[in-house]
Scaffold this motif. Structure first.
Motif, short mmCIF file in Angstrom:
data_model
loop_
_atom_site.label_atom_id
_atom_site.label_comp_id
_atom_site.label_asym_id
_atom_site.label_seq_id
_atom_site.Cartn_x
_atom_site.Cartn_y
_atom_site.Cartn_z
N ILE A 139 39.59 36.78 33.81
CA ILE A 139 38.99 35.87 34.79
C ILE A 139 38.96 34.49 34.17
O ILE A 139 38.58 34.32 33.01
N ILE A 140 39.43 33.52 34.93
CA ILE A 140 39.52 32.17 34.39
C ILE A 140 38.28 31.39 34.83
O ILE A 140 37.93 31.41 36.02
N ASN A 141 37.61 30.77 33.89
CA ASN A 141 36.39 30.07 34.30
C ASN A 141 36.68 28.70 34.89
O ASN A 141 37.77 28.15 34.76
N GLY A 142 35.65 28.15 35.52
CA GLY A 142 35.75 26.91 36.27
C GLY A 142 36.38 25.77 35.49
O GLY A 142 37.41 25.22 35.90
N SER A 143 35.79 25.47 34.34
CA SER A 143 36.25 24.30 33.59
C SER A 143 37.74 24.37 33.28
O SER A 143 38.43 23.35 33.25
N LYS A 144 38.25 25.57 33.09
CA LYS A 144 39.67 25.69 32.78
C LYS A 144 40.53 25.49 34.04
O LYS A 144 41.55 24.80 34.02
N ILE A 145 40.06 26.09 35.13
CA ILE A 145 40.87 26.06 36.35
C ILE A 145 40.99 24.64 36.92
O ILE A 145 42.02 24.27 37.48
N TYR A 146 39.92 23.82 36.76
CA TYR A 146 39.97 22.48 37.33
C TYR A 146 41.07 21.64 36.68
O TYR A 146 41.54 20.67 37.24
N THR B 285 30.70 26.85 47.58
CA THR B 285 30.60 28.29 47.35
C THR B 285 31.18 28.61 45.98
O THR B 285 32.03 27.87 45.47
N ASN B 286 30.76 29.74 45.43
CA ASN B 286 31.37 30.21 44.18
C ASN B 286 32.44 31.25 44.49
O ASN B 286 32.21 32.18 45.25
N VAL B 287 33.60 31.02 43.90
CA VAL B 287 34.68 32.00 44.05
C VAL B 287 35.12 32.43 42.65
O VAL B 287 34.62 31.91 41.65
N VAL B 288 36.05 33.37 42.60
CA VAL B 288 36.47 33.90 41.29
C VAL B 288 37.99 33.73 41.16
O VAL B 288 38.74 34.06 42.09
N ALA B 289 38.42 33.18 40.03
CA ALA B 289 39.87 33.04 39.77
C ALA B 289 40.30 34.15 38.82
O ALA B 289 39.73 34.31 37.73
N VAL B 290 41.28 34.91 39.24
CA VAL B 290 41.70 36.07 38.44
C VAL B 290 43.18 35.93 38.10
O VAL B 290 43.99 35.56 38.95
N ASN C 191 30.40 40.71 46.92
CA ASN C 191 29.47 40.88 45.81
C ASN C 191 30.14 40.35 44.53
O ASN C 191 30.82 41.09 43.81
N THR C 192 29.93 39.07 44.30
CA THR C 192 30.66 38.39 43.24
C THR C 192 30.36 38.97 41.85
O THR C 192 31.29 39.23 41.07
N ASP C 193 29.08 39.19 41.56
CA ASP C 193 28.70 39.69 40.23
C ASP C 193 29.34 41.04 39.92
O ASP C 193 29.89 41.26 38.85
N GLU C 194 29.22 41.91 40.88
CA GLU C 194 29.78 43.26 40.75
C GLU C 194 31.29 43.19 40.52
O GLU C 194 31.84 43.87 39.65
N ALA C 195 31.96 42.33 41.26
CA ALA C 195 33.41 42.20 41.15
C ALA C 195 33.82 41.69 39.78
O ALA C 195 34.76 42.22 39.17
N ILE C 196 33.09 40.70 39.27
CA ILE C 196 33.43 40.15 37.96
C ILE C 196 33.29 41.22 36.88
O ILE C 196 34.17 41.42 36.04
N LYS C 197 32.17 41.92 36.95
CA LYS C 197 31.91 42.99 35.97
C LYS C 197 33.05 44.00 35.98
O LYS C 197 33.60 44.37 34.93
N LEU C 198 33.39 44.42 37.17
CA LEU C 198 34.41 45.46 37.36
C LEU C 198 35.77 45.02 36.82
O LEU C 198 36.46 45.76 36.10
N LEU C 199 36.15 43.78 37.16
CA LEU C 199 37.46 43.29 36.75
C LEU C 199 37.54 43.16 35.23
O LEU C 199 38.54 43.54 34.61
#
Lengths: 143, 433
Positions: free
Chosen positions: A134-141, A69-74, A119-127
């Motif tokens: 928001i920290i992207n995948g490659s950084k968080i790993y 699944t795709n999640v969001v790191a904030v 609603n992942t897209d909406e949340a990202i936009k809003l934040l």
């Protein structure tokens, strides 16, 4: 902007969680963050790891049911009200948090939270619009 | 195609006169050669000479599995061992195995019936049959094998087990017909998927599946997963083995019974009374051409119904519906009759559910509890807990609506439920202990 998370179905019986960590250890996969949701019969283990594909394949080969699944790191300011400000912003815009858990590592002075939104897209936009990082995948790993 | 056009399309009147003649001859013979039948006929106050019509068959006593056990191993044989060329036996999982024998002529009859069956299922002499029924004392493997050879098809005697090798053979040899138990078939599909082999790339046209009750939903699942037409075969060693009845691939609606060799009746399992055509009850068979092991009014324990409606395939032989369960598999849970195949239908109504399930019955205090174990495949797995809990509730609700019985649904990890190479173990009844 998204972070890949794998989820694993576990029956509630002793040794199952240890089996997962054993498989990942043998595969040289490092766990970056985790959360376990459980009911009386079963649990769902969610993991962010440094090598999603490898983790997924090895677990599947060992007979586990695995999802991705795709999640969001904030980044959440590490001070009173830090998390609250994010949640109230989401609430006011009608975005629902399905579940969330904390990342062990800090990012600078900030804490890191993992969110699964309805609603992942909406949340990202809003934040982003409201100045949250928001920290992207490659950084968080590798954080 | 029809393998044995004379007998398979015979007008009923002619068929019945052959049946009566063969029945009378069989009765005379068992009375003279099998002490068990002489005693049981005498106890019922009847002699073979008194059987003047097919209806008179009802006057004869039943033969049960217990009778076969009491005469273990060879007590029911009607010919001297000199004339017996083959011996088979049931697995004996529910007690002492039952042992059956065949003369050379019996083996030939069986092969002919199995050739009929394969033809019913859509096979022709040009087909390659991947026979995954177990070889050995179980009649499935050798039964199909001899039938395939009889009709001139090629047979791969792969038997059960060694599943990865089976998939490799399927890829390399290009078989066109698969014969196996339905549960093992799904296991084959699973292993093929793990190996990255798609059944769409294989050459199968038809599959002939049997040896355990399976639902229409299971048929759909098999047809979808293996990309072939699935037909049902029926048989039991006590009667002859596979080939007693088979669905035609044209109609896929009921299994044509080889009535020129076996007389079928449907009885009320509680009273033993014969039921009219079309009604559901326990299937009873009398063999009328067997030499070594003729059986009179054998209670099969299988639940079905029989129709004599003509079939689109042109055969006049009566058809039995898919076996819906067995009287000895039937669970009575708080007074309600539940067959595993009915639970299977309920489960497979729900999108995404895997056909691997098991029923566990316990008694807590004086109350029976039913737990339905369902494996979680990727289709029903979610990183969120609530969809899976909803699914548990949904299954539970559907079972309650269907049976009026509450069941606890337990989601389990894949492969938790043992894969069987023969008949699936669907029920664990802990109440008996």
């Amino acid at each position: 902007m998204r972070v890949e998370q794998i989820s694993i179905f576990l029956e509630n019986k002793s040794g199952r969680l240890a089996k997962v960590t054993e498989i990942l250890a043998d595969a040289q996969v490092n766990i970056r963050a985790l959360s376990l949701a459980d009911t009386s019969d079963f649990g769902v283990l969610r993991l962010i790891v440094d090598n999603t594909e490898k983790a997924k394949t090895t677990l599947k080969e060992n007979g586990f049911t695995v999802g991705k699944t795709n999640v969001v790191a904030v980044e959440v300011p590490d001070k009173p009200g830090g998390l609250h400000n994010i949640l109230i912003l989401l609430h006011n815009s009608g975005v629902n948090v399905e579940y969330m858990y904390a990342f062990v590592q800090q990012s600078g002075d900030n804490a890191v939270m993992i969110f699964r939104f309805d609603n992942t897209d909406e949340a990202i936009k809003l934040l982003e619009k409201n100045g949250f990082t928001i920290i992207n995948g490659s950084k968080i790993y590798t954080l | 195609m029809i393998y044995d056009i004379e007998y398979e399309t015979m007008p009923r009147e002619a068929l019945e006169s052959i049946q009566l003649r063969r029945l009378q001859a069989t009765l005379e013979r068992v009375y003279a050669t099998v002490p068990f039948y002489k005693t049981s006929f005498q106890k019922a106050g009847i002699t073979p000479g008194q059987i003047k019509s097919l209806e008179d068959l009802q006057k004869l006593p039943f033969t049960t599995k217990q009778d076969l056990r009491d005469n273990y191993p060879f007590g029911m044989f009607a010919v001297p061992m000199d004339n017996v060329v083959r011996i088979h036996a049931s697995s004996g999982t529910t007690g002492q195995p039952t042992v059956v024998g065949y003369t050379a002529r019996d083996v030939n009859t069986w092969a002919t019936l199995m050739a009929r069956s394969l033809t019913l299922g859509g096979a022709t002499s040009g087909d390659i049959i991947h026979n995954a029924f177990g070889y050995g004392l179980f009649t499935g493997g050798l039964g199909v094998h001899y039938g395939a050879e009889k009709m001139g098809a090629s047979v791969i005697p792969v038997s059960g087990g060694n599943t990865k090798r089976q998939i490799m053979i399927m890829k390399d040899f290009g078989p066109t017909i698969l014969t196996a138990t339905p549960s093992y078939t799904l296991h084959l599909a699973e292993v093929a998927q793990e190996m990255g082999v798609s059944f769409k790339d294989l050459k199968f046209k038809f599959g002939i599946f049997g040896a355990e009750p399976w639902s229409e939903k299971m048929r759909e699942e098999i047809e979808k997963k293996l990309d072939l037409v699935a037909v049902d075969i029926y048989g039991l060693s006590e009667v002859i083995g596979p080939g007693v009845a088979n669905e035609c691939h044209e109609a896929k609606k009921g299994l044509h019974i080889a009535e020129d060799h076996f007389i079928a009746e449907i009885i009320n399992p509680d009273t033993g009374q014969v039921l009219p055509w079309g009604e559901t009850g326990e299937l009873v068979f009398t063999s009328i051409t067997k030499e070594a092991f003729p059986i009179i009014r054998y209670r099969t324990r299988d639940i079905t119904s029989i129709t004599r409606e003509p079939c689109i395939c042109g055969r006049t032989l009566a058809r039995m519906s898919k076996v819906s369960g067995r009287t000895d598999d039937m669970l009575i849970i708080r007074g309600v009759n539940v067959f595993p195949s009915q639970i299977e239908s309920v489960l497979m109504e729900i999108e995404g559910i895997e056909p691997h399930y098991q029923l566990v019955v316990d008694r807590e205090g004086n109350l029976d509890t039913l737990t339905v174990m369902v494996e979680v495949g990727e289709h029903i797995f979610s990183d969120k807990v609530s969809p899976m809990q909803n699914l548990e509730r949904q299954i539970s609700k559907n079972i309650k609506e269907f049976f009026g019985v509450s069941a606890k649904v337990k989601l389990v990890e894949p492969k938790t439920i043992a894969r069987s190479e023969g008949k699936a173990v669907r029920v664990i009844d802990n109440r008996k202990i």
